[in-house]
Design a protein around this motif. Sequence first.
Motif, short mmCIF file in Angstrom:
data_model
loop_
_atom_site.label_atom_id
_atom_site.label_comp_id
_atom_site.label_asym_id
_atom_site.label_seq_id
_atom_site.Cartn_x
_atom_site.Cartn_y
_atom_site.Cartn_z
N UNK A 84 -10.84 4.08 2.96
CA UNK A 84 -11.62 3.58 1.81
C UNK A 84 -13.03 3.17 2.23
N UNK A 85 -13.19 2.64 3.43
CA UNK A 85 -14.51 2.17 3.87
C UNK A 85 -14.86 0.85 3.22
N UNK A 86 -16.12 0.45 3.38
CA UNK A 86 -16.61 -0.82 2.87
C UNK A 86 -16.50 -0.85 1.34
N UNK A 87 -16.11 -1.94 0.69
CA UNK A 87 -15.84 -3.28 1.19
C UNK A 87 -14.36 -3.53 1.49
N UNK A 88 -13.55 -2.49 1.63
CA UNK A 88 -12.14 -2.70 1.93
C UNK A 88 -11.98 -3.29 3.32
N UNK A 89 -11.08 -4.24 3.46
CA UNK A 89 -10.81 -4.81 4.77
C UNK A 89 -9.34 -5.17 4.86
N UNK A 90 -8.89 -5.28 6.10
CA UNK A 90 -7.48 -5.53 6.37
C UNK A 90 -7.31 -7.00 6.73
N UNK A 91 -6.25 -7.59 6.22
CA UNK A 91 -5.93 -8.96 6.63
C UNK A 91 -4.43 -9.11 6.60
N UNK A 92 -3.87 -9.64 7.68
CA UNK A 92 -2.41 -9.78 7.70
C UNK A 92 -1.96 -11.22 7.50
N UNK A 93 -2.89 -12.09 7.07
CA UNK A 93 -2.55 -13.49 6.81
C UNK A 93 -2.32 -13.62 5.30
N UNK A 117 0.83 -1.21 0.00
CA UNK A 117 0.00 0.00 0.00
C UNK A 117 0.86 1.26 0.00
N UNK A 118 1.86 1.25 -0.84
CA UNK A 118 2.66 2.46 -1.03
C UNK A 118 1.92 3.40 -1.97
N UNK A 119 2.68 4.27 -2.62
CA UNK A 119 2.06 5.28 -3.48
C UNK A 119 1.24 4.64 -4.59
N UNK A 120 1.75 3.55 -5.17
CA UNK A 120 1.02 2.91 -6.28
C UNK A 120 -0.11 2.02 -5.75
N UNK A 121 0.18 1.21 -4.75
CA UNK A 121 -0.83 0.28 -4.23
C UNK A 121 -2.06 0.99 -3.71
N UNK A 122 -1.86 2.08 -3.00
CA UNK A 122 -3.00 2.83 -2.46
C UNK A 122 -3.84 3.40 -3.61
N UNK A 123 -3.16 3.88 -4.64
CA UNK A 123 -3.91 4.42 -5.81
C UNK A 123 -4.66 3.31 -6.53
N UNK A 124 -4.01 2.14 -6.68
CA UNK A 124 -4.68 1.03 -7.35
C UNK A 124 -5.92 0.60 -6.57
N UNK A 125 -5.79 0.54 -5.24
CA UNK A 125 -6.94 0.15 -4.41
C UNK A 125 -8.07 1.15 -4.57
N UNK A 126 -7.73 2.42 -4.54
CA UNK A 126 -8.78 3.46 -4.67
C UNK A 126 -9.44 3.37 -6.05
N UNK A 127 -8.63 3.13 -7.07
CA UNK A 127 -9.20 3.00 -8.42
C UNK A 127 -10.13 1.80 -8.51
N UNK A 128 -9.73 0.69 -7.87
CA UNK A 128 -10.58 -0.50 -7.91
C UNK A 128 -11.94 -0.22 -7.26
N UNK A 129 -11.91 0.55 -6.20
CA UNK A 129 -13.15 0.87 -5.49
C UNK A 129 -14.03 1.84 -6.26
#
Lengths: 333, 45
Positions: free
Chosen positions: A45-54, A8-20
């Motif tokens: 981001x809110x729903x449906x984003x969720x955190x998982x460390x597994x 979730x660096x500069x690119x990952x955070x942007x990709x996640x936001x774009x997906x949402x």
Amino acid sequence: MRAVVVGLGAVGARAARQLLSSGPIEDLVLVDVDLARAAAAVESFGDPARLDDDLPGDLAAGDVVVLTLPEGHRALAERAIDRGADVVSTIDDCAEVKALLALDGAARARGRHVVVGAAFSPGMTCVLAMHAAAGFEQVDEIHVARVGTGGPACARQRHRALSGRAVDWRDGGWLERPGGSGRELCWFPDPVRALDCYRAAMPEAMLLVEAFPGVRRVTARVSATRRDRVTAHLPMLRPPHPEGQLGAVRVEVRGRRGVARAERVLGAVDRPAVAAGAVAALAARWAAEGRLARPGAAGLGVLAEPTGFLAGLAERGVKAAVFEGATEEGIAG
Amino acid sequence: MKALKRAVLALGIGGLVAAALRLRGSGGVPPQGGGWRELSGPDLR
């Protein structure tokens, strides 16, 4: 569509936001070694984003896994396709790209996609090359140049690339040359305009050669100052910026159109991390929707239909441009 | 005297390196006309 974004660096955070924000998504799992950063992203981001460390479990949770880590993509991609997920990787390191491309057989056997180098450069550059080549009977040369970096990992990779070995394609074989050599003045779309660019360890040629059978030369360069070239051989003297400024890419395609020699130059200007996030998210959506050309591991030049992909990027605010009129003397190779 | 010679040698080497960096590469020719146009509409259909 269910997606997992790893990193979730500069690119990952942007990709996640774009997906949402760019279509329906049932589940979005965010994974990062920095749990506080991942938690902050989920809250933002809110729903449906969720955190998982597994991490191994997370890879099974998605139809598509988007890898935006600075390294280690091969092992994660292998695990993801074993679990039946498509993979989109934003990696721009030559060794990592080679390792991911080697997954082609395994991915084909499982009917899965591994989109390699789905970022601004490589990624959008591959799509621009395909789009520029439309109407050519034969493409002889492709010359890519880029300026700018996304987040800190991207800045570190550029630093390494300038002191590494550039891998060019020339007359049917790979040609290694020292990074930081071969200065060329490249003209990018406004407002970036003209900048000196040099050879660097960039994976564009590895990704483009398959898409252009018979191509004689593929080169890639990155903009740099003389200070960059000297200090590229030293450890980074200052920590990189959290996010780079405006960047640009430029793709020049030369070949034969009818009986005449022809060339076409396309480019784009954007913040590299923003554009890379949009490219990765769009590639993930296309993979999930079955819109990619074939299963297996390859770059976007092979897997994506260029006109539709560029239209999709334009809808997300990442716009390409064409140079019209008299073209400058091109890159000499 | 020895230090001076070393300083002159260092400056000379520095100058040679700077000249090599300055001169390597072929540069380019600016566009003589035309410009960039955003791809839109018919370009992306």
